[in-house]
Motif scaffolding. Structure first.
Motif, PDB file in Angstrom:
ATOM      1  N   ASN A 117       4.544   8.291  16.751  1.00 33.95           N
ATOM      2  CA  ASN A 117       4.960   8.424  15.283  1.00 33.95           C
ATOM      3  C   ASN A 117       2.931   7.869  15.230  1.00 33.95           C
ATOM      4  O   ASN A 117       2.987   6.930  16.665  1.00 33.95           O
ATOM      5  CB  ASN A 117       5.032   7.113  14.624  1.00 33.95           C
ATOM      6  CG  ASN A 117       4.656   7.220  13.215  1.00 33.95           C
ATOM      7  OD1 ASN A 117       4.410   6.277  13.071  1.00 33.95           O
ATOM      8  ND2 ASN A 117       5.803   6.945  12.170  1.00 33.95           N
ATOM      9  N   MET A 118       2.123   7.877  14.779  1.00 36.18           N
ATOM     10  CA  MET A 118       1.493   7.994  14.397  1.00 36.18           C
ATOM     11  C   MET A 118       0.525   5.636  14.887  1.00 36.18           C
ATOM     12  O   MET A 118      -0.619   5.425  15.055  1.00 36.18           O
ATOM     13  CB  MET A 118       0.214   7.817  12.659  1.00 36.18           C
ATOM     14  CG  MET A 118       0.651   7.256  11.695  1.00 36.18           C
ATOM     15  SD  MET A 118       0.109   7.571  10.014  1.00 36.18           S
ATOM     16  CE  MET A 118      -1.333   6.816  10.199  1.00 36.18           C
ATOM     17  N   GLY A 119       1.440   4.859  14.312  1.00 35.81           N
ATOM     18  CA  GLY A 119       1.332   3.434  14.343  1.00 35.81           C
ATOM     19  C   GLY A 119       1.534   3.111  15.928  1.00 35.81           C
ATOM     20  O   GLY A 119       1.275   1.547  16.547  1.00 35.81           O
TER      21      GLY A 119
ATOM     22  N   ILE B 177       9.433   7.330  18.806  1.00 31.20           N
ATOM     23  CA  ILE B 177       9.263   8.776  18.109  1.00 31.20           C
ATOM     24  C   ILE B 177       9.363   8.492  16.754  1.00 31.20           C
ATOM     25  O   ILE B 177      10.927   8.585  16.071  1.00 31.20           O
ATOM     26  CB  ILE B 177      10.060   9.574  18.701  1.00 31.20           C
ATOM     27  CG1 ILE B 177      10.593   9.853  20.857  1.00 31.20           C
ATOM     28  CG2 ILE B 177      10.616  11.303  18.790  1.00 31.20           C
ATOM     29  CD1 ILE B 177       8.243   9.318  20.607  1.00 31.20           C
ATOM     30  N   ASP B 178       8.988   9.539  15.990  1.00 26.95           N
ATOM     31  CA  ASP B 178       9.248  10.458  14.733  1.00 26.95           C
ATOM     32  C   ASP B 178      10.401  11.556  14.432  1.00 26.95           C
ATOM     33  O   ASP B 178      10.892  12.180  14.998  1.00 26.95           O
ATOM     34  CB  ASP B 178       8.363  10.313  13.519  1.00 26.95           C
ATOM     35  CG  ASP B 178       7.430  11.212  13.822  1.00 26.95           C
ATOM     36  OD1 ASP B 178       7.661  12.396  14.651  1.00 26.95           O
ATOM     37  OD2 ASP B 178       5.843  10.910  13.561  1.00 26.95           O
TER      38      ASP B 178
ATOM     39  N   VAL C 117      -0.366   0.679  19.337  1.00 24.40           N
ATOM     40  CA  VAL C 117       0.053   0.258  19.889  1.00 24.40           C
ATOM     41  C   VAL C 117      -0.002   0.432  21.306  1.00 24.40           C
ATOM     42  O   VAL C 117      -0.258  -0.952  22.560  1.00 24.40           O
ATOM     43  CB  VAL C 117       2.090   0.155  19.575  1.00 24.40           C
ATOM     44  CG1 VAL C 117       2.598  -0.553  20.997  1.00 24.40           C
ATOM     45  CG2 VAL C 117       2.224  -0.736  18.393  1.00 24.40           C
ATOM     46  N   LEU C 118      -0.091   1.246  21.652  1.00 22.10           N
ATOM     47  CA  LEU C 118      -0.938   1.799  23.457  1.00 22.10           C
ATOM     48  C   LEU C 118      -2.424   1.782  22.964  1.00 22.10           C
ATOM     49  O   LEU C 118      -2.707   0.801  24.147  1.00 22.10           O
ATOM     50  CB  LEU C 118      -0.635   3.481  22.909  1.00 22.10           C
ATOM     51  CG  LEU C 118       0.854   3.714  23.914  1.00 22.10           C
ATOM     52  CD1 LEU C 118       0.972   5.201  23.794  1.00 22.10           C
ATOM     53  CD2 LEU C 118       1.163   3.042  24.965  1.00 22.10           C
ATOM     54  N   PHE C 119      -3.115   1.768  22.244  1.00 22.22           N
ATOM     55  CA  PHE C 119      -5.007   0.917  22.411  1.00 22.22           C
ATOM     56  C   PHE C 119      -4.431   0.005  22.753  1.00 22.22           C
ATOM     57  O   PHE C 119      -5.410  -0.821  23.470  1.00 22.22           O
ATOM     58  CB  PHE C 119      -5.229   1.593  21.311  1.00 22.22           C
ATOM     59  CG  PHE C 119      -5.565   3.438  21.268  1.00 22.22           C
ATOM     60  CD1 PHE C 119      -6.059   3.651  22.879  1.00 22.22           C
ATOM     61  CD2 PHE C 119      -5.375   4.096  20.647  1.00 22.22           C
ATOM     62  CE1 PHE C 119      -6.845   5.331  22.535  1.00 22.22           C
ATOM     63  CE2 PHE C 119      -6.036   5.348  20.523  1.00 22.22           C
ATOM     64  CZ  PHE C 119      -6.566   5.768  21.420  1.00 22.22           C
ATOM     65  N   ASP C 120      -3.710  -0.736  21.903  1.00 26.60           N
ATOM     66  CA  ASP C 120      -3.656  -2.186  22.140  1.00 26.60           C
ATOM     67  C   ASP C 120      -3.209  -3.077  23.523  1.00 26.60           C
ATOM     68  O   ASP C 120      -4.072  -3.902  24.012  1.00 26.60           O
ATOM     69  CB  ASP C 120      -3.025  -3.089  21.123  1.00 26.60           C
ATOM     70  CG  ASP C 120      -3.389  -4.001  20.905  1.00 26.60           C
ATOM     71  OD1 ASP C 120      -4.241  -4.699  20.619  1.00 26.60           O
ATOM     72  OD2 ASP C 120      -1.894  -5.275  20.672  1.00 26.60           O
ATOM     73  N   ARG C 121      -2.245  -2.431  24.125  1.00 26.68           N
ATOM     74  CA  ARG C 121      -1.601  -2.378  25.927  1.00 26.68           C
ATOM     75  C   ARG C 121      -2.831  -2.213  26.613  1.00 26.68           C
ATOM     76  O   ARG C 121      -2.675  -3.507  27.787  1.00 26.68           O
ATOM     77  CB  ARG C 121      -0.141  -1.793  25.336  1.00 26.68           C
ATOM     78  CG  ARG C 121       0.663  -2.515  24.682  1.00 26.68           C
ATOM     79  CD  ARG C 121       2.181  -1.612  25.007  1.00 26.68           C
ATOM     80  NE  ARG C 121       3.442  -2.281  24.654  1.00 26.68           N
ATOM     81  CZ  ARG C 121       4.643  -1.830  24.396  1.00 26.68           C
ATOM     82  NH1 ARG C 121       4.469  -1.519  24.942  1.00 26.68           N
ATOM     83  NH2 ARG C 121       5.530  -2.043  23.453  1.00 26.68           N
ATOM     84  N   CYS C 122      -3.247  -1.678  26.216  1.00 23.90           N
ATOM     85  CA  CYS C 122      -3.876  -0.966  27.302  1.00 23.90           C
ATOM     86  C   CYS C 122      -5.415  -1.740  27.536  1.00 23.90           C
ATOM     87  O   CYS C 122      -6.418  -1.704  28.279  1.00 23.90           O
ATOM     88  CB  CYS C 122      -4.664   0.210  27.323  1.00 23.90           C
ATOM     89  SG  CYS C 122      -2.941   1.772  27.765  1.00 23.90           S
ATOM     90  N   ALA C 123      -6.109  -2.033  26.409  1.00 21.70           N
ATOM     91  CA  ALA C 123      -6.908  -2.942  25.406  1.00 21.70           C
ATOM     92  C   ALA C 123      -6.728  -4.140  26.053  1.00 21.70           C
ATOM     93  O   ALA C 123      -7.704  -4.765  26.983  1.00 21.70           O
ATOM     94  CB  ALA C 123      -7.745  -2.413  24.205  1.00 21.70           C
ATOM     95  N   ASP C 124      -5.788  -4.513  25.732  1.00 21.63           N
ATOM     96  CA  ASP C 124      -5.722  -5.725  27.209  1.00 21.63           C
ATOM     97  C   ASP C 124      -5.516  -6.631  28.173  1.00 21.63           C
ATOM     98  O   ASP C 124      -6.230  -6.971  29.024  1.00 21.63           O
ATOM     99  CB  ASP C 124      -3.459  -6.582  26.383  1.00 21.63           C
ATOM    100  CG  ASP C 124      -3.791  -7.443  25.172  1.00 21.63           C
ATOM    101  OD1 ASP C 124      -4.332  -6.939  24.592  1.00 21.63           O
ATOM    102  OD2 ASP C 124      -2.370  -6.982  24.480  1.00 21.63           O
TER     103      ASP C 124
ATOM    104  N   HIS D  67     -10.634   2.662  14.418  1.00 22.40           N
ATOM    105  CA  HIS D  67     -10.045   3.738  13.782  1.00 22.40           C
ATOM    106  C   HIS D  67      -9.647   4.797  15.415  1.00 22.40           C
ATOM    107  O   HIS D  67     -10.622   4.863  16.287  1.00 22.40           O
ATOM    108  CB  HIS D  67     -11.342   4.679  13.386  1.00 22.40           C
ATOM    109  CG  HIS D  67     -12.283   3.710  12.873  1.00 22.40           C
ATOM    110  ND1 HIS D  67     -12.997   4.172  11.519  1.00 22.40           N
ATOM    111  CD2 HIS D  67     -12.964   2.358  12.814  1.00 22.40           C
ATOM    112  CE1 HIS D  67     -13.424   3.028  10.768  1.00 22.40           C
ATOM    113  NE2 HIS D  67     -13.365   1.848  11.126  1.00 22.40           N
ATOM    114  N   ILE D  68      -9.056   5.342  14.805  1.00 21.72           N
ATOM    115  CA  ILE D  68      -7.834   6.296  15.423  1.00 21.72           C
ATOM    116  C   ILE D  68      -8.629   8.331  15.009  1.00 21.72           C
ATOM    117  O   ILE D  68      -7.949   8.415  13.963  1.00 21.72           O
ATOM    118  CB  ILE D  68      -6.286   6.224  15.555  1.00 21.72           C
ATOM    119  CG1 ILE D  68      -6.177   4.740  16.205  1.00 21.72           C
ATOM    120  CG2 ILE D  68      -5.706   7.086  16.654  1.00 21.72           C
ATOM    121  CD1 ILE D  68      -4.845   4.615  16.374  1.00 21.72           C
TER     122      ILE D  68
END
Length: 160
Positions: free
Chosen positions: A26-28, A19-20, A32-39, A65-66
């Motif tokens: 936070n955008m970064g 949380i920012d 992380v979430l997309f990566d964890r889900c893609a895994d 691209h997000i």
């Protein structure tokens, strides 16, 4: 290989450190979430830590691209779809949608992933057994409509 298309990840919770100062994630950490889900989808295709350890092969992200559509906050639970759009022997193109547990779309992510031989490292063809798994997922996803936002470019729209 699951019958349902697109692939659906498990739920993931927004963590406190993400949380920012604006009070939202936070955008970064969308990455992380997309990566964890893609895994999770990658495991269905045969990729992951065991694949890298056993075969000295892995995947690297070439582009991602997000689109940020709606903010998520501390403690929210989200999941992602994974739609395999295209592939060849060395790459695959995917599109993800990040959904809040209440059903609304928070973000989309579009990526190009490379298959890599770690001895180089260099881009290399996937082994036949893995290519077959990727092809099965692509075939399962082939009848899905193209998601809104695929192939969008960044720019400022000007009225002519």
């Amino acid at each position: 290989m699951p019958d349902a298309a697109p692939f659906l990840s498990s739920y993931h919770r927004v963590e406190e450190g993400w949380i920012d100062y604006n009070g939202h994630m936070n955008m970064g950490y969308y990455t992380v979430l997309f990566d964890r889900c893609a895994d999770e989808a990658f495991a269905e295709m045969g990729f992951g830590p065991d694949y890298a350890a056993a075969r000295n092969l892995t995947t690297f992200s070439a582009e991602f691209h997000i689109r940020y559509l709606r903010e998520v906050k501390l403690g929210d639970r989200v999941y992602s779809t994974f739609h395999l759009l295209d592939h060849d022997a060395k790459r695959f193109h995917s599109f993800q949608e990040l959904y809040h547990e209440d059903g609304w779309l928070a973000a989309t992510g579009e990526g190009l992933t490379l298959h890599v031989d770690l001895s180089g490292p260099r881009v290399a063809p996937m082994p036949e057994d893995v290519q077959a798994r990727v092809a099965r997922m692509a075939q399962a996803h082939a009848t899905l409509p193209t998601p809104d936002g695929v192939g969008r470019r960044i720019g400022i729209s000007r009225k002519g």
